[in-house]
Design a protein around this motif. Structure first.
Motif, PDB file in Angstrom:
ATOM      1  N   THR A 265      35.760  76.034   5.044  1.00  4.30           N
ATOM      2  CA  THR A 265      34.699  76.100   4.042  1.00  4.30           C
ATOM      3  C   THR A 265      33.585  75.123   4.388  1.00  4.30           C
ATOM      4  O   THR A 265      33.823  73.911   4.495  1.00  4.30           O
ATOM      5  CB  THR A 265      35.243  75.775   2.639  1.00  4.30           C
ATOM      6  N   ILE A 266      32.374  75.648   4.544  1.00  2.00           N
ATOM      7  CA  ILE A 266      31.193  74.818   4.801  1.00  2.00           C
ATOM      8  C   ILE A 266      30.593  74.442   3.458  1.00  2.00           C
ATOM      9  O   ILE A 266      30.210  75.316   2.663  1.00  2.00           O
ATOM     10  CB  ILE A 266      30.166  75.587   5.662  1.00  2.00           C
ATOM     11  N   VAL A 267      30.514  73.149   3.180  1.00  2.00           N
ATOM     12  CA  VAL A 267      29.991  72.655   1.902  1.00  2.00           C
ATOM     13  C   VAL A 267      28.474  72.510   2.030  1.00  2.00           C
ATOM     14  O   VAL A 267      27.979  71.632   2.732  1.00  2.00           O
ATOM     15  CB  VAL A 267      30.638  71.301   1.538  1.00  2.00           C
ATOM     16  N   PHE A 268      27.735  73.376   1.336  1.00  2.00           N
ATOM     17  CA  PHE A 268      26.281  73.413   1.494  1.00  2.00           C
ATOM     18  C   PHE A 268      25.607  72.160   0.955  1.00  2.00           C
ATOM     19  O   PHE A 268      24.544  71.780   1.427  1.00  2.00           O
ATOM     20  CB  PHE A 268      25.716  74.664   0.811  1.00  2.00           C
ATOM     21  N   GLY A 269      26.219  71.504  -0.028  1.00  2.00           N
ATOM     22  CA  GLY A 269      25.628  70.293  -0.563  1.00  2.00           C
ATOM     23  C   GLY A 269      25.544  69.175   0.448  1.00  2.00           C
ATOM     24  O   GLY A 269      24.777  68.218   0.273  1.00  2.00           O
ATOM     25  N   SER A 270      26.342  69.276   1.529  1.00  2.00           N
ATOM     26  CA  SER A 270      26.332  68.229   2.553  1.00  2.00           C
ATOM     27  C   SER A 270      25.388  68.548   3.710  1.00  2.00           C
ATOM     28  O   SER A 270      25.129  67.682   4.549  1.00  2.00           O
ATOM     29  CB  SER A 270      27.750  68.024   3.099  1.00  2.00           C
ATOM     30  N   LEU A 271      24.898  69.787   3.782  1.00  2.00           N
ATOM     31  CA  LEU A 271      23.989  70.154   4.869  1.00  2.00           C
ATOM     32  C   LEU A 271      22.699  69.349   4.767  1.00  2.00           C
ATOM     33  O   LEU A 271      22.126  69.202   3.695  1.00  2.00           O
ATOM     34  CB  LEU A 271      23.676  71.647   4.822  1.00  2.00           C
ATOM     35  N   GLY A 272      22.246  68.839   5.880  1.00  2.00           N
ATOM     36  CA  GLY A 272      21.031  68.028   5.887  1.00  2.00           C
ATOM     37  C   GLY A 272      21.277  66.571   5.584  1.00  2.00           C
ATOM     38  O   GLY A 272      20.337  65.758   5.637  1.00  2.00           O
ATOM     39  N   SER A 273      22.526  66.206   5.266  1.00  2.00           N
ATOM     40  CA  SER A 273      22.848  64.809   4.987  1.00  2.00           C
ATOM     41  C   SER A 273      23.394  64.147   6.254  1.00  2.00           C
ATOM     42  O   SER A 273      23.493  64.771   7.317  1.00  2.00           O
ATOM     43  CB  SER A 273      23.886  64.713   3.865  1.00  2.00           C
ATOM     44  N   ASP A 274      23.789  62.898   6.122  1.00  2.00           N
ATOM     45  CA  ASP A 274      24.364  62.176   7.263  1.00  2.00           C
ATOM     46  C   ASP A 274      25.842  62.466   7.449  1.00  2.00           C
ATOM     47  O   ASP A 274      26.454  61.974   8.404  1.00  2.00           O
ATOM     48  CB  ASP A 274      24.167  60.662   7.082  1.00  2.00           C
ATOM     49  N   ALA A 275      26.411  63.238   6.547  1.00  2.00           N
ATOM     50  CA  ALA A 275      27.846  63.559   6.627  1.00  2.00           C
ATOM     51  C   ALA A 275      28.053  65.007   6.197  1.00  2.00           C
ATOM     52  O   ALA A 275      28.179  65.306   5.006  1.00  2.00           O
ATOM     53  CB  ALA A 275      28.664  62.612   5.755  1.00  2.00           C
ATOM     54  N   ILE A 276      28.079  65.912   7.158  1.00  2.00           N
ATOM     55  CA  ILE A 276      28.265  67.334   6.889  1.00  2.00           C
ATOM     56  C   ILE A 276      29.764  67.610   6.763  1.00  2.00           C
ATOM     57  O   ILE A 276      30.546  67.296   7.666  1.00  2.00           O
ATOM     58  CB  ILE A 276      27.650  68.187   8.014  1.00  2.00           C
ATOM     59  N   LYS A 277      30.157  68.190   5.628  1.00  2.00           N
ATOM     60  CA  LYS A 277      31.576  68.373   5.329  1.00  2.00           C
ATOM     61  C   LYS A 277      32.028  69.816   5.542  1.00  2.00           C
ATOM     62  O   LYS A 277      31.342  70.755   5.149  1.00  2.00           O
ATOM     63  CB  LYS A 277      31.874  67.959   3.878  1.00  2.00           C
ATOM     64  N   VAL A 278      33.190  69.942   6.166  1.00  2.00           N
ATOM     65  CA  VAL A 278      33.861  71.232   6.299  1.00  2.00           C
ATOM     66  C   VAL A 278      35.305  71.033   5.853  1.00  2.00           C
ATOM     67  O   VAL A 278      36.028  70.204   6.410  1.00  2.00           O
ATOM     68  CB  VAL A 278      33.826  71.756   7.747  1.00  2.00           C
ATOM     69  N   GLU A 279      35.708  71.769   4.815  1.00  7.10           N
ATOM     70  CA  GLU A 279      37.090  71.713   4.335  1.00  7.10           C
ATOM     71  C   GLU A 279      37.854  72.896   4.923  1.00  7.10           C
ATOM     72  O   GLU A 279      37.308  73.995   5.055  1.00  7.10           O
ATOM     73  CB  GLU A 279      37.129  71.766   2.810  1.00  7.10           C
ATOM     74  N   TYR A 280      39.114  72.668   5.273  1.00  5.56           N
ATOM     75  CA  TYR A 280      39.865  73.769   5.875  1.00  5.56           C
ATOM     76  C   TYR A 280      41.327  73.736   5.462  1.00  5.56           C
ATOM     77  O   TYR A 280      41.876  72.701   5.083  1.00  5.56           O
ATOM     78  CB  TYR A 280      39.753  73.730   7.409  1.00  5.56           C
ATOM     79  N   LEU A 281      41.931  74.920   5.529  1.00  4.35           N
ATOM     80  CA  LEU A 281      43.369  75.065   5.373  1.00  4.35           C
ATOM     81  C   LEU A 281      43.956  75.317   6.750  1.00  4.35           C
ATOM     82  O   LEU A 281      43.476  76.191   7.488  1.00  4.35           O
ATOM     83  CB  LEU A 281      43.717  76.233   4.453  1.00  4.35           C
ATOM     84  N   ALA A 282      44.970  74.571   7.118  1.00  4.57           N
ATOM     85  CA  ALA A 282      45.605  74.757   8.415  1.00  4.57           C
ATOM     86  C   ALA A 282      46.432  76.039   8.419  1.00  4.57           C
ATOM     87  O   ALA A 282      46.762  76.604   7.377  1.00  4.57           O
ATOM     88  CB  ALA A 282      46.494  73.562   8.736  1.00  4.57           C
ATOM     89  N   GLU A 283      46.742  76.518   9.621  1.00  5.58           N
ATOM     90  CA  GLU A 283      47.639  77.662   9.728  1.00  5.58           C
ATOM     91  C   GLU A 283      48.985  77.308   9.110  1.00  5.58           C
ATOM     92  O   GLU A 283      49.470  76.182   9.222  1.00  5.58           O
ATOM     93  CB  GLU A 283      47.841  78.043  11.200  1.00  5.58           C
ATOM     94  N   ASN A 284      49.595  78.282   8.436  1.00  7.58           N
ATOM     95  CA  ASN A 284      50.882  78.075   7.767  1.00  7.58           C
ATOM     96  C   ASN A 284      50.820  76.940   6.743  1.00  7.58           C
ATOM     97  O   ASN A 284      51.777  76.193   6.549  1.00  7.58           O
ATOM     98  CB  ASN A 284      51.987  77.784   8.791  1.00  7.58           C
ATOM     99  N   SER A 285      49.654  76.820   6.097  1.00  6.53           N
ATOM    100  CA  SER A 285      49.503  75.809   5.054  1.00  6.53           C
ATOM    101  C   SER A 285      50.472  76.085   3.913  1.00  6.53           C
ATOM    102  O   SER A 285      50.684  77.251   3.547  1.00  6.53           O
ATOM    103  CB  SER A 285      48.062  75.834   4.531  1.00  6.53           C
ATOM    104  N   PRO A 286      51.106  75.046   3.343  1.00  8.54           N
ATOM    105  CA  PRO A 286      52.110  75.285   2.295  1.00  8.54           C
ATOM    106  C   PRO A 286      51.552  75.937   1.044  1.00  8.54           C
ATOM    107  O   PRO A 286      52.242  76.686   0.358  1.00  8.54           O
ATOM    108  CB  PRO A 286      52.647  73.878   1.995  1.00  8.54           C
ATOM    109  N   HIS A 287      50.275  75.671   0.710  1.00  5.88           N
ATOM    110  CA  HIS A 287      49.655  76.278  -0.467  1.00  5.88           C
ATOM    111  C   HIS A 287      48.140  76.123  -0.349  1.00  5.88           C
ATOM    112  O   HIS A 287      47.628  75.395   0.510  1.00  5.88           O
ATOM    113  CB  HIS A 287      50.162  75.637  -1.756  1.00  5.88           C
ATOM    114  N   ILE A 288      47.395  76.809  -1.221  1.00 11.55           N
ATOM    115  CA  ILE A 288      45.945  76.876  -1.085  1.00 11.55           C
ATOM    116  C   ILE A 288      45.245  75.583  -1.482  1.00 11.55           C
ATOM    117  O   ILE A 288      44.040  75.444  -1.266  1.00 11.55           O
ATOM    118  CB  ILE A 288      45.368  78.052  -1.909  1.00 11.55           C
ATOM    119  N   ARG A 289      45.976  74.634  -2.063  1.00 14.17           N
ATOM    120  CA  ARG A 289      45.364  73.355  -2.422  1.00 14.17           C
ATOM    121  C   ARG A 289      45.549  72.291  -1.335  1.00 14.17           C
ATOM    122  O   ARG A 289      45.061  71.173  -1.499  1.00 14.17           O
ATOM    123  CB  ARG A 289      45.951  72.853  -3.738  1.00 14.17           C
ATOM    124  N   ALA A 290      46.231  72.624  -0.272  1.00 17.80           N
ATOM    125  CA  ALA A 290      46.492  71.651   0.800  1.00 17.80           C
ATOM    126  C   ALA A 290      45.298  71.583   1.750  1.00 17.80           C
ATOM    127  O   ALA A 290      45.404  71.861   2.952  1.00 17.80           O
ATOM    128  CB  ALA A 290      47.765  72.023   1.554  1.00 17.80           C
TER     129      ALA A 290
END
Length: 363
Positions: A265-290
């Protein structure tokens, strides 16, 4: 004296709250397998069949197609699927909802997909489960019913202990040949003992949606800071050119750091800032909140990589609270246990009424 008092309270509270507990239990059972049910009911939306020769669109190509379909709607987040049979997601900013409006996206063409079938039905079921369709009043009533279930589980265990069942077979076994009230009473007692821990767990986790003070207490107990309410997403529209400019140095570095993932997930609020955030779920993640978080500089340098598994235990538990409540935290086995224990509340309501109607107290 105490036994007699507990027995009467157990009976009267069970009769008084039995209907609400049965409603909450039956709706909870439906919610346990919600992700699998929705996926089964929505081929082409939640389950994508890739065609031969098709490849998943890049984030730049995907965003370009989204803006062609909705050129005036600012975006809060864009989620890419790492699995070939799952849709992408876009979250549009909304003045009414700080969480925005989520729309599924065909990952091979960029076309916006319709709302999944039965999603509104499950939203109605969840509202009934948490609030009885009565907002704050219903939320309070379901909270009281959860407290009642906890009391009945504890008092029921005490009442069984006072009868001194012999050994494991006496506590958990089933005697044949019983009829009438004796049969009802045995089934009620033995089943309640088997399901005691699950009842306490489901009621204890569910209380956080009824009472803010309870939720705050859980966070304090686990030494976790209460999350702040999310603010509305950015209202400025990010053009395709701006998106490509911000992402061009970042995406190759992300692919090198993360060759495979379930979703990113690309967080648009961080685009253009000094810290661009991308959140991700790893393969075989135990649940969608991990979720794990990568942070990049505008030049593409990796600043930090915060993994869910490295978070303190309390943060892992609180962030996955709903997954715990539905059993999804443990996958199919947890979902099945929570579904069956929730459904059993219908049986307990029937058994309680049958015992109450007999007008006699077992000795």
């Amino acid at each position: 004296m105490l036994k007699t008092l507990l027995l009467r309270l157990h009976a009267w509270l069970g009769i008084s709250a039995g209907l609400v507990i049965a409603v909450v239990g039956s709706t909870g059972a439906m919610m346990a397998f919600e992700p699998q049910i929705l996926r089964l009911l929505n081929p082409g939306i939640l389950h994508i069949e890739p065609l031969a020769g098709q490849t998943l669109l890049s984030p730049q190509a995907l965003y370009s197609q989204i803006l062609l379909a909705q050129p005036a709607r600012p975006v809060q987040a864009l989620t890419l699927s790492g699995e070939p049979d799952r849709p992408a997601q876009v979250v549009f900013s909304s003045a009414k909802n700080s969480k925005g409006e989520t729309v599924l996206v065909q990952p091979y063409t960029g076309a916006l997909l319709p709302e999944p079938r039965a999603e509104e039905t499950f939203e109605w079921i969840e509202n009934l489960h948490r609030r009885l369709l009565a907002d704050d009043i219903g939320k309070t009533v379901t909270g009281i019913s959860a407290c009642t279930l906890i009391f009945m589980s504890l008092s029921g265990l005490y009442l069984r202990w006072s009868r001194r069942p012999r050994g494991v077979r006496g506590w958990l076994g089933y005697r044949r040949g019983l009829q009438g009230r004796a049969w009802y009473f045995q089934l009620h007692s033995v089943a309640g003992t088997w399901l005691f821990a699950l009842f306490l767990f489901s009621a204890g986790t569910g209380l956080s949606w009824s009472y803010d003070w309870y939720k705050e207490g859980v966070y304090r107990l686990l030494a976790v800071e209460m999350p702040k309410k999310p603010k509305p997403g950015p209202q400025d529209l990010v053009s395709v050119a701006q998106f490509e400019q911000h992402l061009a140095p970042v995406w190759p570095r992300l692919q090198a750091e993360l060759p495979a993932y379930d979703s990113a997930t690309i967080v648009f609020g961080s685009l253009g800032s000094d810290a661009i955030k991308v959140e991700y779920l790893a393969e075989n993640s135990p649940h969608i909140r991990a979720k794990n978080t990568l942070t990049f500089s505008p030049s593409g340098e990796l600043l930090s990589h915060k993994r869910f598994a490295e978070k303190p235990w309390g943060e892992q538990i609180t962030s996955a609270w709903k997954m715990l409540h539905t059993g999804q935290y443990w996958g199919w086995s947890g979902q099945l246990m929570m579904m069956l224990s929730s459904l059993s509340l219908l049986g307990f309501a029937w058994l309680g009424i049958s015992l109450f109607r007999s007008r006699t107290t077992p000795r």
